[in-house]
Write an enzyme that holds these catalytic residues in place. Structure first.
Site, short mmCIF file in Angstrom:
data_model
loop_
_atom_site.label_atom_id
_atom_site.label_comp_id
_atom_site.label_asym_id
_atom_site.label_seq_id
_atom_site.Cartn_x
_atom_site.Cartn_y
_atom_site.Cartn_z
N ALA A 196 45.97 55.25 20.71
CA ALA A 196 45.16 55.65 21.86
C ALA A 196 46.06 56.48 22.80
O ALA A 196 46.24 56.18 23.98
CB ALA A 196 44.56 54.45 22.59
N GLY A 253 51.30 59.72 28.88
CA GLY A 253 52.49 58.88 28.95
C GLY A 253 53.22 58.90 27.62
O GLY A 253 54.44 59.13 27.55
N HIS A 254 52.46 58.69 26.53
CA HIS A 254 53.06 58.76 25.20
C HIS A 254 53.62 60.16 24.93
O HIS A 254 54.69 60.32 24.35
CB HIS A 254 52.01 58.44 24.13
CG HIS A 254 51.41 57.06 24.24
ND1 HIS A 254 50.08 56.86 24.54
CD2 HIS A 254 51.96 55.83 24.09
CE1 HIS A 254 49.83 55.56 24.55
NE2 HIS A 254 50.94 54.91 24.28
N LYS A 290 56.96 52.15 32.39
CA LYS A 290 55.71 51.47 32.75
C LYS A 290 55.78 50.01 32.30
O LYS A 290 55.31 49.11 32.97
CB LYS A 290 54.55 52.22 32.09
CG LYS A 290 53.35 51.37 31.76
CD LYS A 290 52.19 51.76 32.59
CE LYS A 290 50.93 50.98 32.38
NZ LYS A 290 50.87 50.05 31.29
N ASP A 291 56.36 49.80 31.11
CA ASP A 291 56.58 48.45 30.58
C ASP A 291 58.06 48.11 30.77
O ASP A 291 58.81 47.98 29.82
CB ASP A 291 56.19 48.41 29.10
CG ASP A 291 54.74 48.80 28.90
OD1 ASP A 291 53.86 47.96 29.09
OD2 ASP A 291 54.48 49.98 28.57
N SER A 321 46.58 53.03 27.79
CA SER A 321 45.50 53.08 26.81
C SER A 321 44.33 52.21 27.29
O SER A 321 43.17 52.53 27.05
CB SER A 321 45.99 52.58 25.46
OG SER A 321 47.09 53.36 25.04
N ARG A 322 44.65 51.13 27.98
CA ARG A 322 43.59 50.21 28.44
C ARG A 322 42.73 50.82 29.55
O ARG A 322 41.63 50.34 29.81
CB ARG A 322 44.18 48.88 28.91
CG ARG A 322 44.76 48.04 27.77
CD ARG A 322 45.24 46.68 28.27
NE ARG A 322 45.74 45.85 27.19
CZ ARG A 322 46.99 45.88 26.70
NH1 ARG A 322 47.86 46.74 27.20
NH2 ARG A 322 47.36 45.08 25.73
P1 AMP Z 1 51.85 51.36 24.02
O1 AMP Z 1 51.14 52.27 23.06
O2 AMP Z 1 51.04 51.00 25.21
O3 AMP Z 1 52.48 50.17 23.33
O4 AMP Z 1 53.06 52.20 24.60
C1 AMP Z 1 53.98 52.84 23.77
C2 AMP Z 1 55.12 53.35 24.62
O5 AMP Z 1 54.60 54.25 25.60
C3 AMP Z 1 55.83 52.22 25.39
O6 AMP Z 1 57.22 52.48 25.41
C4 AMP Z 1 55.23 52.35 26.76
O7 AMP Z 1 56.07 51.87 27.79
C5 AMP Z 1 55.05 53.86 26.88
N1 AMP Z 1 54.05 54.18 27.90
C6 AMP Z 1 52.79 53.68 28.01
N2 AMP Z 1 52.20 54.19 29.13
C7 AMP Z 1 53.10 55.00 29.73
C8 AMP Z 1 53.09 55.81 30.92
N3 AMP Z 1 52.04 55.87 31.72
N4 AMP Z 1 54.21 56.50 31.23
C9 AMP Z 1 55.31 56.45 30.43
N5 AMP Z 1 55.38 55.72 29.29
C10 AMP Z 1 54.29 54.99 28.94
#
Ligand code: AMP
Length: 250
Positions: free
Chosen positions: A29, A33-34, A146-147, A183-184
């Protein structure tokens, strides 16, 4: 761009590469950010691997797992547009080949904030990231701030287990109103987006964490916590069924 689906294919690709490999693990998704993580890797490394895997082990809430947004076709278009070298797209059986997998846990960073509210979550994250690292063997891996708690934990894992991967933290990407992309967010309606856009300002402008928690509750959030730690202010809160997290530098 190649799409690899098995752990064997991933390892075989890696064996042939003698250059720097930047790795961006995601659950799909994909949003900007990704994209920022991918771009950082593209700018700094010779090859970039993106993984898309919704890791069941890190979901402590079954409904959150079932409702996690899946936009694979679009994600592949994004990956193509970003010119990644490899998209690693494994099925669960590729990542968890045994019935009762060996897991990894940590007791310090995981004991606060997200830890107690999401039992088993960080164990799932550490386990899947180590597995992915073993398959991709990245020279560098990119994680979003973000995390932030997750980022610190992965850094600790890399140091503690002598991994040959450098962990790089990337600043949070936000929309024009300051809402951290997630993504949420795609599960929120427009009124909820409008409300969520207030989180960032409240975190930044409140005198302290309890004041911020009070203000967030007053405008209708169900707040798990607001906590000041590591020079930052963190929150996790619910908007209806959707749980969001964010943090700002103090
Ligand atoms: P996720 O798909 O949510 O597990 O996120 C994958 C990677 O993208 C993780 O390292 C997250 O911290 C990063 N990420 C998610 N949202 C953001 C954002 N808004 N800005 C920067 N990195 C992000």
């Amino acid at each position: 761009m190649v799409v690899l689906k098995t752990s064997g294919e991933m390892k075989a690709w890696r064996k042939k590469i003698h250059q720097s490999v930047g790795f961006v693990p995601t659950m799909g998704a994909l949003h900007s950010g990704h994209r920022k993580l991918i771009q950082a890797s593209k700018n700094e490394r010779e090859k970039t691997v993106l993984s898309i895997f919704v890791n069941p082990l890190q979901f402590n809430n079954q409904a959150d797992f079932t409702n996690y947004p899946q936009t694979l076709e679009r994600d592949l278009e994004v990956a193509q547009a970003c010119d990644v070298d490899v998209v690693f797209l494994p099925e669960k059986s590729q990542i968890y080949p045994t019935k009762d997998p060996i897991t990894l846990s940590e007791k310090e960073i995981s004991s606060v904030m997200e830890g107690p509210f999401r039992p088993g979550h960080f164990e799932g994250v550490l386990t899947v990231v180590l597995k992915l690292f073993n398959l991709v063997q990245p020279t560098h891996a990119y994680f979003g701030k973000k995390d932030y708690q997750q980022y610190l934990l992965i850094e600790k894992m890399a140091k503690d287990l002598f991994l040959d991967t450098e962990i790089i933290g990337v600043e949070t990407v936000r929309d024009e109103m300051g809402l951290a992309l997630s993504s949420r967010n795609s599960r929120l309606n427009s009124a909820e987006i409008h409300q969520a856009q207030k989180i960032n300002k409240i975190l930044k402008n409140s005198l302290n964490s309890s004041q911020a928690k009070k203000e967030l509750e007053e405008i209708g959030f169900k707040v798990d916590y607001v906590e000041d730690l590591w020079g930052r202010r963190f929150t996790a809160l619910y908007l209806g069924e959707v749980r969001l997290i964010d943090n700002v530098n103090l």
